[in-house]
Design a protein around this motif. Structure first.
Motif, PDB file in Angstrom:
ATOM      1  N   ASP A  60      12.345  13.770  52.186  1.00 45.28           N
ATOM      2  CA  ASP A  60      11.325  14.928  51.380  1.00 45.28           C
ATOM      3  C   ASP A  60      11.605  14.642  49.851  1.00 45.28           C
ATOM      4  O   ASP A  60      10.659  14.698  49.060  1.00 45.28           O
ATOM      5  N   GLN A  61      12.907  14.683  49.435  1.00 44.18           N
ATOM      6  CA  GLN A  61      13.067  14.355  47.993  1.00 44.18           C
ATOM      7  C   GLN A  61      12.444  13.016  47.484  1.00 44.18           C
ATOM      8  O   GLN A  61      11.699  13.020  46.257  1.00 44.18           O
ATOM      9  N   TYR A  62      12.674  12.134  48.373  1.00 45.57           N
ATOM     10  CA  TYR A  62      12.127  10.677  47.764  1.00 45.57           C
ATOM     11  C   TYR A  62      10.621  10.820  47.869  1.00 45.57           C
ATOM     12  O   TYR A  62       9.912  10.513  46.830  1.00 45.57           O
ATOM     13  N   ILE A  64       8.841  13.616  47.325  1.00 41.82           N
ATOM     14  CA  ILE A  64       8.411  14.293  45.849  1.00 41.82           C
ATOM     15  C   ILE A  64       8.531  13.610  44.797  1.00 41.82           C
ATOM     16  O   ILE A  64       7.687  13.647  43.764  1.00 41.82           O
ATOM     17  N   SER A  65       9.692  12.749  44.526  1.00 36.82           N
ATOM     18  CA  SER A  65       9.800  11.944  43.418  1.00 36.82           C
ATOM     19  C   SER A  65       8.698  10.931  43.202  1.00 36.82           C
ATOM     20  O   SER A  65       8.171  10.504  42.171  1.00 36.82           O
ATOM     21  N   LEU A  66       8.057  10.373  44.416  1.00 41.97           N
ATOM     22  CA  LEU A  66       6.743   9.445  44.115  1.00 41.97           C
ATOM     23  C   LEU A  66       5.500  10.235  43.539  1.00 41.97           C
ATOM     24  O   LEU A  66       4.670   9.862  42.820  1.00 41.97           O
ATOM     25  N   ARG A  68       5.702  13.064  41.838  1.00 41.67           N
ATOM     26  CA  ARG A  68       5.958  13.547  40.498  1.00 41.67           C
ATOM     27  C   ARG A  68       5.991  12.255  39.549  1.00 41.67           C
ATOM     28  O   ARG A  68       5.316  12.313  38.493  1.00 41.67           O
ATOM     29  N   ASP A  70       7.724   8.771  37.667  1.00 42.08           N
ATOM     30  CA  ASP A  70       8.669   8.316  37.066  1.00 42.08           C
ATOM     31  C   ASP A  70       8.394   8.374  35.634  1.00 42.08           C
ATOM     32  O   ASP A  70       7.635   7.689  35.076  1.00 42.08           O
ATOM     33  N   GLU A 114       5.246  22.121  47.384  1.00 40.39           N
ATOM     34  CA  GLU A 114       5.612  21.304  45.920  1.00 40.39           C
ATOM     35  C   GLU A 114       4.549  20.315  45.628  1.00 40.39           C
ATOM     36  O   GLU A 114       4.601  20.316  44.662  1.00 40.39           O
ATOM     37  N   THR A 118       3.044  20.453  41.874  1.00 38.75           N
ATOM     38  CA  THR A 118       2.992  19.014  41.174  1.00 38.75           C
ATOM     39  C   THR A 118       1.611  18.410  40.648  1.00 38.75           C
ATOM     40  O   THR A 118       1.317  17.973  39.510  1.00 38.75           O
TER      41      THR A 118
END
Length: 209
Positions: A60-62, A64-66, A68, A70, A114, A118
């Motif tokens: 899930d965090q991965y 979300i990182s995409l 959001r 870099d 989330e 975002t």
């Protein structure tokens, strides 16, 4: 200090978990199956992630990182090479999202929230910079925009049939339908405001009852 080989194993486990969770669903995949596909022991999976739930949370965090992005290496609008690379990388992510939202778990609901938050911030930034139209209900816009983007995942089987593609998650298929989606979002579908006026009239009529 962790050895490089351990970090590589952790990344390999995460990649395999994302793929298997997306293709089969979290409940149908065991730690043993993930370990076998990644070429590691089940104990190493537990060592890195604690449990299958911990591994799902990492996926899930991965994702979300995409969403959001870099901040140190953003994909610029109009950069075709960067967009293509992101789409290629995100193919397993599309499968993962499709399965997560179809399963309808509390974790999937939190993930959706989330993504909406975002996206709302991203659209508001776009409105400030002038490449997104302002709106009176920014939260509704973000929620509907996300739902629009995720709809092909939920209706993948039907869209694949109608569009004549074997796998909607393949990058070529995604580029085909997403180009049409972007055209509709950028240029609109209707050429006048008759439907918008009809909606406003119906809403006004209900308020006077």
């Amino acid at each position: 200090m962790r050895l490089d080989s351990e970090l590589t194993a952790r990344a390999r486990i995460g990649t395999v978990a994302l793929e298997l969770f997306g293709s089969e669903g979290v409940n149908r995949v065991s730690i043993r199956a993930i370990a076998a596909r990644a070429g590691v022991s089940p104990a190493l999976v537990v060592h890195h992630f604690g449990s299958k739930e911990g591994l799902r949370a990492a996926c899930d965090q991965y994702v979300i990182s995409l969403v959001r992005g870099d901040p140190d290496d953003p994909v610029e609008l109009g950069d075709a090479s960067g967009l293509a690379a992101m789409l290629e990388e995100a193919e397993p992510v599309r499968r993962y999202l499709a399965r997560a939202f179809l399963d309808g778990t509390p974790q999937a609901a939190a993930l959706f929230d989330e993504v909406v938050e975002t996206t709302a911030a991203w659209l508001e930034q776009g409105a400030t910079e002038g490449w997104v139209r302002p709106t009176g209900d920014a939260r509704a816009r973000a929620a509907l925009y996300v739902t629009w983007l995720l709809a092909p995942l939920a209706f993948g089987e039907h869209l694949s049939r109608v569009l004549g593609v074997a796998d909607l998650h393949q990058t070529d298929a995604t580029l085909r339908y997403s180009r049409t989606s972007l055209d509709m979002l950028t240029h609109g579908v209707f050429t006048d405001e008759r439907l918008l006026n009809a909606w406003d009239a119906a809403a006004a009529k209900r308020r006077t009852r």
